[in-house]
Design an enzyme around this catalytic site. Structure first.
Site, PDB file in Angstrom:
ATOM      1  N   CYS B 159      14.884 -29.766   7.299  1.00 21.23           N
ATOM      2  CA  CYS B 159      15.475 -29.061   6.174  1.00 21.23           C
ATOM      3  C   CYS B 159      14.717 -27.807   5.749  1.00 21.23           C
ATOM      4  CB  CYS B 159      15.637 -30.007   4.986  1.00 21.23           C
ATOM      5  SG  CYS B 159      16.279 -31.611   5.498  1.00 21.23           S
ATOM      6  N   HIS B 292      14.332 -27.504  -4.136  1.00 25.53           N
ATOM      7  CA  HIS B 292      14.916 -28.166  -2.961  1.00 25.53           C
ATOM      8  C   HIS B 292      15.960 -29.148  -3.496  1.00 25.53           C
ATOM      9  CE1 HIS B 292      15.329 -29.557   1.091  1.00 25.53           C
ATOM     10  NE2 HIS B 292      14.953 -30.783   0.794  1.00 25.53           N
ATOM     11  N   HIS B 327      23.727 -30.431   0.600  1.00 24.76           N
ATOM     12  CA  HIS B 327      22.493 -30.199   1.330  1.00 24.76           C
ATOM     13  C   HIS B 327      22.868 -29.711   2.720  1.00 24.76           C
ATOM     14  CE1 HIS B 327      18.645 -30.237   2.946  1.00 24.76           C
ATOM     15  NE2 HIS B 327      18.298 -31.504   2.845  1.00 24.76           N
TER      16      HIS B 327
END
Lengths: 205, 399, 85
Positions: B159, B292, B327
């Site tokens: 990520c 995040h 995400h």
């Protein structure tokens, strides 16, 4: 100027440190070879058995390059970096995980469907907290990785870097992992792309 | 750094819009892009909320004049990269130009179709569906479309991938190895990742609630975000009116667990601190943090703990835009870099949607509403990936 | 019950790749997580998969896992309570 102080190869079911064979087997599967090598090295880290092949290969290679000269407390944890690369990313495990979707997707396999998890496993085991990167390229690119590691070490934050190539797909495995430091060790191999090419190609059948 | 690294342009495609103006419109109106899955047939279709780009592969391939057999990851990436290049005002051919992309999914959307046919009968399945599977392939396709061939690289660190791509782009410009770098990332939705994240039991069956006490997981998203980074010389020579530059970046490893973050947030804290040190800023000089903030129990507590350790109660405006986009995995660093750059350009901050109650252990209250007309000089963007890979980028306003 | 516990130990070793252990190394009441065998969150998820695949029991809420997966005995008791015919 930086130096390649330790290096490890894992190819053709053979584990080498500084070019010398440490452990070799014939006529066994890669999975069996990895477990035998782990037992041979007497590592006492049961989490090894849960890892995928990419992580097992990286784990073993990193154990070998630090075994004679532990990184800590020589360096602080954030001063050691990790720069890895390969061609197939996590494809070997992706295939296994995909199979599991047919019945029930396996979380234990899914966790390894990213190539940089091997970096995570090495960092957890060794306690490395510096920067880490993972590149995907068709073949071991000594120029690209040498330039990158040099950049990383010029920044001043990083004083030592484990770098290299960890490739596995089905039975094919090709690992070349090395430690780059500012200090010259008795062998004094200068860290350059040409030097890396040379060492990478040692005993390469 | 000998040269500053300026942002000459950026492009984005995500669940909340297919271009920078569309995305900004959604953000300023607090319109989320999370909706039930429609992209492919799955047990989760119509059930799990995801952040889908509202364009089919056919539509994308027509817009881009590419083959409909192109992988979705490459289509999304090309779309965003083209917008970035179109907006940057740089003649790529004049300079040493590179492309650094990032992806975790690669061509999986096509490969999993092939795999199903192939498993049943090994003579079935179209090989052309798997030929673009590798992560590097989507980058090469994008490079070909942009006409870049000097330096092409692909980063895959989960990520944090595209944040690391941007950091690498900065490094190569600072080292004089390249003058211009198109840097960012792309990822598309696939059954592989949907089933995988579901097996980890970290998907929220409802639209996600980052940083909320009752948060229950993430929503997967897809998209792409690219920046065009240039050196001082390029900026002067091409007379680019760039509104922001990259003032700092850092990467660390949390060294705790393959997929969970350490409870004390040590990797995230170190990344933020080191990025600040590089940019020569104090924590207080950051005006907005794009978190995040995935919405998982673990990440938000760990990241929130790191923020508290850095700021105490004096934290700046902060929000997770994953409540808008989902995400987006390997693309999240790139997409959120673009959103951070929008915050600098438009002097605004974005809402942290669906927040109601602070996480009891840390008590952080994020930005509740879109707010503009404020002074935004420095924005920090966090991206933390599986494998303990923690990255922080800082973008600063050009005066 | 004893047969279920014996089978469970074999299945757990297989599912969690606990290759350094044999069934007799795992006590019936031995804590599986934190101390004891030191299993982690991913192992817990694999146990959820095991329940589904071997015993046809679906665990919807991962939070229940902490209680159910305390020891092999507690897993066996849970299975006996919930086993579909």
């Amino acid at each position: 100027m930086t130096f390649i102080t330790h290096h490890c190869h894992i190819r053709n079911l053979t584990l080498r440190h500084q070019g010398k064979s440490l452990f070799a087997k014939t006529h066994v599967t890669l999975d069996d070879f990895l477990e035998m090598a782990y037992e041979f090295l007497s590592l006492n880290y049961p989490k090894f058995y849960k890892m995928d092949r990419l992580s097992k290969l990286g784990f073993l290679a990193s154990e070998i390059i630090v075994k004679d000269m532990p990184l800590f407390p020589r360096y602080s944890r954030e001063e050691v970096a990790l720069v890895l690369s390969n061609a197939s990313a996590s494809l070997d495990t992706d295939q296994r995980y995909s199979q599991s979707i047919k019945t029930v997707p396996s979380p234990g396999l899914f966790v390894y469907t990213l190539p940089n998890i091997v970096a995570g496993e090495i960092c957890i085991r060794q306690g490395i907290q510096g920067e880490n990167a993972f590149f995907v390229s068709e073949a071991f690119d000594a120029r690209q990785i040498a330039d990158y590691v040099t950049l990383v070490m010029t920044s001043g934050k990083t004083k030592a870097c484990i770098a290299g190539w960890i490739e596995v797909l089905d039975d094919h495995h090709d690992v070349f992992l090395y430690l780059v430091e500012n200090e010259k060790d008795p062998e004094g191999l200068v860290h350059t792309a040409e030097q890396l090419e040379k060492i990478y190609s040692l005993n390469h059948e | 750094m000998k040269t500053r690294v300026h942002v000459a342009g950026f492009g984005v495609i995500s669940a909340i819009g297919n271009s920078v103006p569309e995305v900004f419109r959604s953000l300023s109106n607090s319109i989320s892009g999370i909706s039930p899955l429609t992209l492919f047939d799955s047990v989760h279709t119509g059930v799990l909320p995801v952040g889908e780009v509202k364009l089919s592969n056919i539509a994308l391939s027509e817009i881009l004049s590419l083959s409909p057999n192109t992988t979705r990851t490459a289509l999304l990436g090309t779309h965003a990269a083209r917008e970035a290049v179109k907006n940057c005002g740089v003649d790529l051919k004049k300079w040493k130009t590179g492309l650094i992309s990032a992806t975790t999914v690669g061509g999986m959307d096509k490969t999993e179709k092939f795999f199903n046919d192939y498993l049943v009968d090994s003579s079935k399945g179209k090989l052309r569906d798997v030929v673009n599977h590798g992560c590097g392939r989507s980058t090469e396709l994008i490079a070909r479309e942009l006409g870049v061939n000097r330096f092409i690289s692909t980063i895959n660190t989960a990520c944090s991938s595209s944040a690391n791509a941007i950091a690498l782009g900065c490094r190569m410009i600072a080292a004089g190895l390249l003058d211009v770098v198109i840097a960012g990332g792309t990822d598309s939705l696939s059954k592989f990742t949907l089933n995988g994240f579901n097996s980890l039991m970290i998907l929220d069956p409802n639209p996600c609630r980052p940083f909320d006490a009752s948060r229950n997981g993430l929503n997967l998203g897809e998209g792409a975000g690219f920046t065009v980074l240039v050196s001082d010389r390029v900026r002067e020579s091409e007379v680019i009116n760039s509104k922001a530059y990259v003032s700092g970046y850092a990467n660390t490893n949390d060294a705790f667990h393959q997929t969970a973050s350490s409870p004390e947030g040590r990797g995230s804290l170190a990344a933020m601190q080191q990025a600040l040190a590089m940019s020569n800023l104090t924590a207080e000089e950051i005006d907005y943090v794009n978190l995040h903030g995935t919405g998982t129990v673990n990440n938000d507590l760990s990241e929130g703990t790191a923020i508290k350790r850095l700021y105490g109660d004096g934290y700046p405006k902060l929000s997770s835009t994953k409540a808008f986009t989902g995400h987006t995995l390997g693309a999240s660093g790139g997409i959120e870099a673009v959103l951070s750059l929008l915050a600098v350009e438009k002097q605004c901050v974005f809402a942290n949607l669906r927040f109601e109650n602070a996480i009891p252990e840390i008590g952080i209250i994020p930005q509740l509403r879109f707010e503009s007309g404020i002074q935004i000089n420095h924005v920090m963007s966090n991206s933390f990936g599986f494998g303990g890979n923690c990255s922080s980028l800082i973008f600063s306003r050009s005066i | 019950m004893n047969e279920l516990i014996a089978n469970l130990k074999i299945q757990i070793i297989e599912a969690l790749s606990l290759k350094h252990l044999k069934p007799e190394d795992i006590g019936d009441d031995q804590p599986l997580f934190v101390e004891g065998l030191g299993l982690d969150s991913i192992d817990a998820l694999e146990l959820v998969v095991l329940l589904q695949q071997q015993y046809n029991i679906k665990l919807a809420n991962p939070q229940d896992g902490t209680r159910i997966f305390k020891s092999v005995k507690s897993i066996a008791e849970f299975i006996q309570q919930h086993q579909t015919a």
